[in-house]
Design a protein around this motif. Sequence first.
Motif, PDB file in Angstrom:
ATOM      1  N   TRP B 294       0.820  -1.184   0.024  1.00  0.00           N
ATOM      2  CA  TRP B 294       0.115   0.191   0.055  1.00  0.00           C
ATOM      3  C   TRP B 294       0.781   1.172   0.219  1.00  0.00           C
ATOM      4  CZ3 TRP B 294      -1.106  -4.423   2.515  1.00  0.00           C
ATOM      5  CH2 TRP B 294      -2.440  -5.179   2.533  1.00  0.00           C
ATOM      6  N   LEU B 296       0.883   5.349   0.750  1.00  0.00           N
ATOM      7  CA  LEU B 296      -0.046   6.436   1.035  1.00  0.00           C
ATOM      8  C   LEU B 296       0.830   7.783   0.910  1.00  0.00           C
ATOM      9  CD1 LEU B 296      -2.176   7.959   2.645  1.00  0.00           C
ATOM     10  CD2 LEU B 296      -1.066   7.361   4.717  1.00  0.00           C
ATOM     11  N   THR B 307       4.259   6.732   2.401  1.00  0.00           N
ATOM     12  CA  THR B 307       4.666   5.442   3.100  1.00  0.00           C
ATOM     13  C   THR B 307       4.446   4.220   2.112  1.00  0.00           C
ATOM     14  OG1 THR B 307       3.845   6.735   4.975  1.00  0.00           O
ATOM     15  CG2 THR B 307       3.854   4.580   5.246  1.00  0.00           C
ATOM     16  N   ARG B 309       3.527   0.456   2.747  1.00  0.00           N
ATOM     17  CA  ARG B 309       3.866  -0.542   3.748  1.00  0.00           C
ATOM     18  C   ARG B 309       3.308  -2.110   2.757  1.00  0.00           C
ATOM     19  NH1 ARG B 309       0.646  -3.903   6.943  1.00  0.00           N
ATOM     20  NH2 ARG B 309      -1.416  -3.608   5.610  1.00  0.00           N
ATOM     21  N   GLU B 357       7.510  -1.176   7.027  1.00  0.00           N
ATOM     22  CA  GLU B 357       6.741  -0.132   6.619  1.00  0.00           C
ATOM     23  C   GLU B 357       8.001   0.986   6.226  1.00  0.00           C
ATOM     24  OE1 GLU B 357       3.439   1.300   9.179  1.00  0.00           O
ATOM     25  OE2 GLU B 357       4.495   3.284   8.954  1.00  0.00           O
ATOM     26  N   GLU B 359       8.873   4.740   5.382  1.00  0.00           N
ATOM     27  CA  GLU B 359       8.166   6.302   5.250  1.00  0.00           C
ATOM     28  C   GLU B 359       9.195   7.158   4.979  1.00  0.00           C
ATOM     29  OE1 GLU B 359       6.209   7.270   9.047  1.00  0.00           O
ATOM     30  OE2 GLU B 359       6.410   9.361   8.561  1.00  0.00           O
TER      31      GLU B 359
END
Lengths: 213, 379
Positions: B294, B296, B307, B309, B357, B359
């Motif tokens: 995913w 974001l 981000t 993930r 994750e 970021e």
Amino acid sequence: MATLVVIDDHPIWRDALSRDLTEAGHEVLACVGDARGALTAIGQMRPEVAILDLQLPDRSGVAVLRELGEDTATEVLVLSASGESDDVLEAVKAGARGYLVKSAGTAELLEAVERVAAGDAVFTPGLAGLVLGEYRRLATAGADERRPSLSERETEVLRLVATGLTYKEIAARLYLSHRTVQNHVQRTLSKLQLHNRAQLVRYAIEHGIDEDA
Amino acid sequence: MGIETQLRRAITVFRFVSLGYPVVMCAVLYEHLAQPLVAPALVAGMAVWTAAASGSYVKHGFLRSIMYTDLAVTAGAVVASTWALALTDRSVPISVGPWLAGAVLIWAVAGGRRRGVIAGAVVAAFGMAFRGGPTEHTFSEAILLILTGLMVGHFTRLGVEAEQRLREAAARSAANRERERLARDIHDSVLQVLALVQRRGNAIGGEAAELGRLAGEQEAALRSLISSDSYRHPFDGQRDVRELLGRLAGDAVTVAAPAAPVRLPSRTAGQLAAAVTSALDNVRDHCPDGTRAWLLLEDQSDEVAVTVRDNGTGIEPGRLTEAAADGRLGVAQSIEGRIRELGGKTIITSTPDQGTEVEMRVPRPRRKAGSNGDARRDR
């Protein structure tokens, strides 16, 4: 099991959807292909859930949502092929309870219908991203002390939804109950909707548009 | 109506109005005219020629032969006026006045600066030669005529260029409208069918599920193509990061982003997208099949955050620093290096069996004054 109205201007798609819903035990009260039909069907049949496409031949799905307003007992689930993020955001602000893309699987759709019927918000990661973005926009848009904002916890939850975690996973990660996560998500949406309504009313008053007109 | 047509009309009006000067002068000084019969004939001839030339310009555009004749007639009128408009009590005859400028204006509009100046110089030279040499009067007349040719020629060129640009812009905007219409049509038909095929395919299973998967991929690709904003924004050195990340979306990758464009300078946006791409490559290379990812994208006015993930196997603590220390640069170089170069920072969180994750936060360069109002909402 829920009573439903399906609104989509594509007969083949509408029929396939309606068949899946009926097979899953829901009761499809009507299938309509335009906004006028949608408003009539929802007004007369009062379904628990309306599945709404945003692109309709006469008026947009967003217009249908605005017309329905807050008086209706029907929860609206937007199911759209639209990649137009503006439309989706507008639909949600205008009161839609959830949003799914049309390519979502049947299981996902049925789950969404059940959750929407129960009054819960259905968030895809995409929608969470849009809502996060909308709050950020409101935060930088100027000094309106009435604008809604997210609490730190709400931001955290929304960000996790946007990166694909399920409510259950979020609950486990943040040591919260499933219900609490649900409530956080719900609140981010209702604050936006409330703000949107307040703005519409303010706009109407400023421009001298009477409520009954 | 084009700018040339409008100028031509204005010049025609000017030429007829300017005939008033010799008419009035002859009327006022009629008793002093040396040739009281020839003078009205000359003015009438000028009027006839003005009508004939103007008519031809309207009908056939700026014909070279008419333009030369126009200039010759004007010069001829100057010469003729020294005799025809001579006065008994003055040494200097009545001049044909501002009518002289008509032919110069035509040359300037039709031929630009250079021809305007040439025409002005020719008319002025005749004036100077036949109307008493380089006196103060003929001299200032010459300057005015040449200046007229220069300026009108120059502004006509500017006007024509602006008109051209306007036409191109209109054509572009029409093309965009057409594209939007096509996008709507594709949206209403093809995308719906593809989504349906995907849905039914998955339900039926087996080979049909594979067909469904392919249809789904095409649907996503087509949708990102028609909803692309790139053609709505003029190139201004900025790019919408949403558009770059949108291309990475697919079956296994979901993209979440704001509704408004997230604009960064092209290079920064490209580097950020490249870092995101390597993070996704990493997921594909090191995680089992069926791992999903995913993205974001968040716009925080002073910085932009992405981000990534995944729900894969995760990275064991220390693995990344170890790899970098071993000289295997992979993640460290392609993600952290790129982001660091942009003045940003990368935070990697990972738990074995719970995915990773990544970021990435990149500062937004301070925008120049005046360029920041580019309406983050206007699309």
